[in-house]
Design an enzyme around this catalytic site. Structure first.
Site, mmCIF file in Angstrom:
data_model
loop_
_atom_site.group_PDB
_atom_site.id
_atom_site.type_symbol
_atom_site.label_atom_id
_atom_site.label_comp_id
_atom_site.label_asym_id
_atom_site.label_seq_id
_atom_site.Cartn_x
_atom_site.Cartn_y
_atom_site.Cartn_z
ATOM 1 N N HIS A 129 40.693 28.224 37.638
ATOM 2 C CA HIS A 129 41.036 28.317 39.053
ATOM 3 C C HIS A 129 39.719 28.536 39.806
ATOM 4 O O HIS A 129 38.804 29.170 39.270
ATOM 5 C CB HIS A 129 41.965 29.526 39.237
ATOM 6 N N ASP A 207 40.984 36.175 33.219
ATOM 7 C CA ASP A 207 41.732 35.956 34.453
ATOM 8 C C ASP A 207 43.213 35.952 34.077
ATOM 9 O O ASP A 207 43.722 34.966 33.531
ATOM 10 C CB ASP A 207 41.296 34.616 35.067
ATOM 11 N N GLN A 210 48.018 34.575 35.980
ATOM 12 C CA GLN A 210 49.284 33.911 35.631
ATOM 13 C C GLN A 210 49.964 34.544 34.424
ATOM 14 O O GLN A 210 51.009 34.056 33.992
ATOM 15 C CB GLN A 210 49.038 32.412 35.357
ATOM 16 N N LYS A 233 51.824 38.051 42.253
ATOM 17 C CA LYS A 233 52.295 37.049 41.287
ATOM 18 C C LYS A 233 53.185 37.686 40.221
ATOM 19 O O LYS A 233 53.527 37.056 39.224
ATOM 20 C CB LYS A 233 51.099 36.356 40.625
ATOM 21 N N CYS A 371 43.795 24.546 43.268
ATOM 22 C CA CYS A 371 42.506 25.250 43.108
ATOM 23 C C CYS A 371 41.863 24.989 41.749
ATOM 24 O O CYS A 371 41.199 25.874 41.190
ATOM 25 C CB CYS A 371 42.662 26.757 43.332
HETATM 26 N N1 PLP Z 1 43.392 32.728 38.853
HETATM 27 C C1 PLP Z 1 44.487 32.006 38.625
HETATM 28 C C2 PLP Z 1 44.692 31.410 37.263
HETATM 29 C C3 PLP Z 1 45.421 31.814 39.634
HETATM 30 O O1 PLP Z 1 46.506 31.095 39.406
HETATM 31 C C4 PLP Z 1 45.182 32.389 40.904
HETATM 32 C C5 PLP Z 1 46.111 32.144 42.017
HETATM 33 O O2 PLP Z 1 46.825 31.175 42.050
HETATM 34 C C6 PLP Z 1 44.037 33.165 41.082
HETATM 35 C C7 PLP Z 1 43.158 33.306 40.040
HETATM 36 C C8 PLP Z 1 43.749 33.828 42.388
HETATM 37 O O3 PLP Z 1 44.725 34.790 42.657
HETATM 38 P P1 PLP Z 1 44.765 35.513 44.084
HETATM 39 O O4 PLP Z 1 44.839 34.406 45.100
HETATM 40 O O5 PLP Z 1 46.010 36.336 44.033
HETATM 41 O O6 PLP Z 1 43.534 36.309 44.215
#
Ligand code: PLP
Length: 414
Positions: A129, A207, A210, A233, A371
């Site tokens: 992401h 990370d 998800q 999430k 993203c």
């Molecule tokens: N990493 C992953 C794999 C994600 O799916 C997301 C959000 O969709 C993020 C990071 C970023 O999360 P946030 O926008 O809640 O900071």
């Protein structure tokens, strides 16, 4: 991921009734909410915890000695202890409250500026992401380090780990990777990745945006150095997240932002820092968010994360199998074990058109690059449509999704 054989089977229909927002029609059709990878809906228990906090306990934390300040501080620190328990951190001090995964990852990348030198490398994967890529690009630019990438095999969305040890040996200081890919649904072997990095003395950053609300996570068993996730999430509020860091590392790191609460003593010219974790929490935090996140963690654990993982993983596998029969579809990610989402392209239709088509039928999907632009560029497309599932979704909703995507394929494919 299977729940233990003797675990009680959750009453999924009753749980769905805990989410008031789901009981509505959109464009005259019952809402089918399949945009959970972007954000999940909130159960009544979380909404009520927020209302209760604001109606009874609201005050600023740490700085006051009056009763409400005491209650707010107690609630905020109780949420920290609960988050430590949720991911099995050794001590609550290893939990830093952030705005979400993005801020947690930026915090690490920023504070590592003084520890990375020209010629060092930062290893990420091709399925990141942007939140787990751009902060490392910025760190590389600040320090003269270079970025290296673990390749993705192709449409099946797996990491090619054959060259991992050779990559880790290239002066890598940090290896950051997603536990579950938000675009592909791939569940990466986090335990193995952390173990292999550790053998090379490389710091690991997971990370878990998800995964945290879907799978049980044990940071000590994983052996990761950092792990970040977002409350919104996982049935919690927006604006609150968690960064876990190993205590020894957090102690050694520079602060992130300056301001109130993160200091021990301030003089006109210089300051000294508060203890971990407060050193990383400058300013008034999202106290209500932490309270809501606490309620969300309680809610999820009352169901059991293995049961949630089994439920949404099954919905995603069923959706994958059903959608595979749609004419002109191209599915991404592994055909077998996967996280609770499915990404696909339809011949002759842009993802936004598919999402608009589904929206007219009451189905909330997401279309775009999710993203992960470099990943899609590598796979030769610009956008996909994504359906993502959570504990309140049903087999009937998968049927409805498959039916509507089949109609969309015929409509756009002629
Ligand atoms: N990493 C992953 C794999 C994600 O799916 C997301 C959000 O969709 C993020 C990071 C970023 O999360 P946030 O926008 O809640 O900071």
């Amino acid at each position: 991921m299977k729940p233990p054989a003797d675990a009680p089977v959750p009453d999924w229909a009753a749980l769905r009734a805990d989410f008031p927002i789901l009981d509505q029609t959109v464009h005259g059709r019952p809402l089918v909410y399949l945009d959970n990878a972007a954000t999940t809906q909130k159960p009544r228990a979380v909404i009520e915890a927020l209302v209760r906090y604001y109606e009874h306990d609201n005050a600023n934390v740490h700085r006051g000695v009056h009763e409400l300040s005491y209650r707010a501080t107690t609630a905020y620190e109780a949420a920290r202890a609960r988050a430590a328990q949720f991911i099995h951190a050794a001590v609550p001090e290893e939990i830093i409250f952030t705005r979400g995964t993005t801020e947690g990852l930026n915090l690490i990348a920023y504070t590592f500026t003084s520890r990375i030198k020209p010629g060092d490398a930062i290893l990420v994967t091709e399925m990141e992401h942007h939140s787990n890529l751009v902060p490392w690009q910025l760190l590389a630019r600040r320090t003269g380090a270079k970025l290296l990438f673990v390749p993705v095999t192709g449409d099946d969305g797996l990491l090619d780990l054959s060259g991992l040890d050779a990559l880790l040996a290239r002066n890598v200081k940090i290896f950051a990777f997603p536990h579950i890919s938000n675009s592909l649904g791939t569940i990466n072997p986090a335990l193995e990745l952390c173990a292999r990095a550790r053998r090379h003395g490389v710091i690991t950053v997971v990370d878990a945006a998800q995964s945290a609300g879907h799978l049980p996570i044990d940071v000590q068993a994983l052996g990761c150095d950092f792990l970040a996730f977002s409350g919104h999430k996982m049935a919690g509020p927006t604006g609150i997240g968690v960064l876990y860091g190993r205590q020894a590392l957090l102690e050694a790191m520079d602060p992130f932002q300056g301001g109130g609460e993160m200091i021990a003593s301030v003089q006109f010219e210089q300051s000294t820092w508060n203890k971990v974790p407060h050193k990383f929490e400058a300013g008034t935090p999202d106290i209500a968010g932490a309270v809501g996140l606490h309620a969300a963690m309680d809610y999820l654990d009352a169901i059991g994360r293995p049961a949630i993982a089994a439920h949404d993983g099954q919905l995603a596998r069923d959706a994958f199998a059903r959608l595979a029969r749609v004419p002109g579809i191209r599915l991404f990610g592994p055909a077998g074990e996967r996280g609770g989402l499915v990404s696909f392209g339809l011949a002759g239709a842009h993802a936004h058109d598919v999402v608009t088509f589904a929206d007219r039928e009451g189905i909330a999907l997401r279309g775009g690059h999710h993203c992960t632009q470099p990943l899609w560029r590598k796979l030769g497309i610009t956008a996909t449509t994504r359906a993502s599932f959570y504990l309140y979704n049903t087999a009937a909703e998968v049927d409805r999704l498959a039916e509507v995507i089949d109609q969309a394929a015929r409509f756009f494919g002629g």
